[in-house]
Design a protein around this motif. Sequence first.
Motif, PDB file in Angstrom:
ATOM      1  N   ARG A   1       0.865  -1.185   0.000  1.00 55.08           N
ATOM      2  CA  ARG A   1       0.000   0.000   0.000  1.00 55.08           C
ATOM      3  C   ARG A   1       0.894   1.224   0.000  1.00 55.08           C
ATOM      4  O   ARG A   1       2.015   1.191   0.507  1.00 55.08           O
ATOM      5  CB  ARG A   1      -0.932   0.002   1.213  1.00 55.08           C
ATOM      6  N   TYR A   2       0.375   2.310  -0.553  1.00 59.63           N
ATOM      7  CA  TYR A   2       1.170   3.527  -0.689  1.00 59.63           C
ATOM      8  C   TYR A   2       1.802   3.944   0.641  1.00 59.63           C
ATOM      9  O   TYR A   2       1.132   4.071   1.663  1.00 59.63           O
ATOM     10  CB  TYR A   2       0.303   4.669  -1.228  1.00 59.63           C
TER      11      TYR A   2
ATOM     12  N   TRP B   1       3.968  -5.114   5.180  1.00 59.29           N
ATOM     13  CA  TRP B   1       3.785  -4.613   3.827  1.00 59.29           C
ATOM     14  C   TRP B   1       5.099  -4.660   3.056  1.00 59.29           C
ATOM     15  O   TRP B   1       6.131  -4.199   3.536  1.00 59.29           O
ATOM     16  CB  TRP B   1       3.305  -3.163   3.834  1.00 59.29           C
TER      17      TRP B   1
ATOM     18  N   ASP C   1       5.286   2.302  -4.842  1.00 61.96           N
ATOM     19  CA  ASP C   1       4.290   3.374  -4.821  1.00 61.96           C
ATOM     20  C   ASP C   1       3.941   3.877  -6.222  1.00 61.96           C
ATOM     21  O   ASP C   1       4.062   5.078  -6.515  1.00 61.96           O
ATOM     22  CB  ASP C   1       4.787   4.540  -3.954  1.00 61.96           C
TER      23      ASP C   1
ATOM     24  N   ASN D   1      -2.354   4.561  -9.390  1.00 54.72           N
ATOM     25  CA  ASN D   1      -3.442   3.584  -9.441  1.00 54.72           C
ATOM     26  C   ASN D   1      -3.607   2.963 -10.827  1.00 54.72           C
ATOM     27  O   ASN D   1      -4.051   1.820 -10.946  1.00 54.72           O
ATOM     28  CB  ASN D   1      -4.756   4.240  -9.011  1.00 54.72           C
TER      29      ASN D   1
ATOM     30  N   ASP E   1      -5.234   1.924  -4.765  1.00 50.15           N
ATOM     31  CA  ASP E   1      -4.980   2.436  -3.422  1.00 50.15           C
ATOM     32  C   ASP E   1      -5.843   3.657  -3.170  1.00 50.15           C
ATOM     33  O   ASP E   1      -5.976   4.523  -4.045  1.00 50.15           O
ATOM     34  CB  ASP E   1      -3.514   2.841  -3.268  1.00 50.15           C
TER      35      ASP E   1
ATOM     36  N   ASN F   1      -4.780   8.109  -4.429  1.00 47.34           N
ATOM     37  CA  ASN F   1      -3.387   7.679  -4.465  1.00 47.34           C
ATOM     38  C   ASN F   1      -2.518   8.902  -4.759  1.00 47.34           C
ATOM     39  O   ASN F   1      -2.585   9.454  -5.860  1.00 47.34           O
ATOM     40  CB  ASN F   1      -3.193   6.619  -5.549  1.00 47.34           C
TER      41      ASN F   1
END
Length: 501
Positions: free
Chosen positions: A259-260, A289, A294, A297, A308, A319
């Motif tokens: 996830r970001y 994670w 990153d 999307n 995200d 995102n």
Amino acid sequence: MDVSVSVSVSELVTWFTAHNGIFDRSALTFAQIDGLGWGALALRDLQQGHTLFSIPRHLTLSTRTSSLPSLIGEADWKRHGLHIGWSGLILCLMWEAAQGSSSRWSTYLASLPITFNTPMFWSSEDVEQLRGTAIIERIGREQAENDYLNKVVPLLKNRTDYFGDEHANLHYSLEAYHIMGSRILSRSFQVEAWSATYNVDTSQTPPHEDPEMSLDKHSPQALDDNSSDEDEDKDSDDGENDDPANVAMVPLADMLNARYDCENAKLFYEEHFLRMATTRSIRRGEQIWNTYGDPPNSDLLRRYGHVDQVPLPCGGSGNPADIVEIRADLVMSSVGAKCLQQASPRSSERIDWWLEEGGDDIFVVDFSAELPEELTSFVRLLMMSDPEWAKTKRKSKLPKPKVDDAVLSVVADVLRRRLAEYPTTIEDDEALLGTEKEKPIPLNVKNAVVVRLSEKRILGNLQRAVTTRLGGDPSESKSSVSSRKRKADGTDADGHRAAKR
């Protein structure tokens, strides 16, 4: 990360340790997580630098570790073009699956998903929801099917000694090819070749590394995207990381979610092992994670089938890494309209020169509402008089990215045209998502709306900044339309370079 139900996670871990993998059962477990499928959870407080598990290099699955390429022979392998792009690795995965329990990776392959939420498998109606985004051009289904028909099928027919007369069975079908390709797209890592002194005889147990060994700072590189084999071949001189043989499936490492800005674990190289270690302290019960680098999307949806949505500094959720691509031909059209002239051989000459001098034909904008320097420079190039162009060409130097009203006027038209490429407006998408609780939206449609809405907001932010500047509002900050550089792939310095593709 989704895992097939044909093999339980406990069976997968047992298989992993039976093949000399090292797994700290006291540190983590895999569990179903709402909305995310399977993921890793910390069983106790973990300090930075703790080794969660180590994967022997011989347990990664690639064209280096599968025996198929050597069985086929280098000459035949290359004659069918399987040394270029992903086709060779996809065929290796299909072949290993066809071997059943005799394959070293049978349990691992049985644990992988067989269904995906990526646009590759969407209906045409759902794909239409992505119109305006760059995803449609990068789905790659047609290119994949061409590679299957032109590379894989001829080898299947020519080498019945390994594939049998019934090569068109389920293991080698086009559907199987798409499934294996999607597994690679969503789960593979770049794993560079190890030392030539390492004995790759997998019948021998590699020596275990010291679990307390300091982290190797050279992180794996991620495969770029769903490019064609021909494109990958042309880029092969850029570095070792472009070698398709470096692409590998890495058991267990591919089960961690991402996830970001949440990364707290990372895969590190060692001579005989790849080691997943924590990069920050993790509390008991927290999710572990990995990083996808990153990406925006649009990339997350195309590669992994999800988006995200985290809190944004400007309010709302989305995102922060989202970007919008603007094509050079769209800029040309706006310049032509503003300058009351159509594209000519002279403009084609300028574009060829631009590309030869290192310019790109895609310009990227993000939430900063700042004009990319490259876009400004390109607009100025196209708007030059013939004498100015001749002088610039002699200097062999791209125009300075100076922003003035003429440039802003063209950019405003470019943004208007770019926004018109989407099938809906910002207000339409906001209304659609706003009523989701009362009227649920199909997942594919929702993800498409999230992607295109974010892109339109980015374009809208820049559009407002440009409009304000053209109107001469004294309250407008000069920096709001200043130029800056950004990589065309939307990544930061190491971007998507430290994890899965």
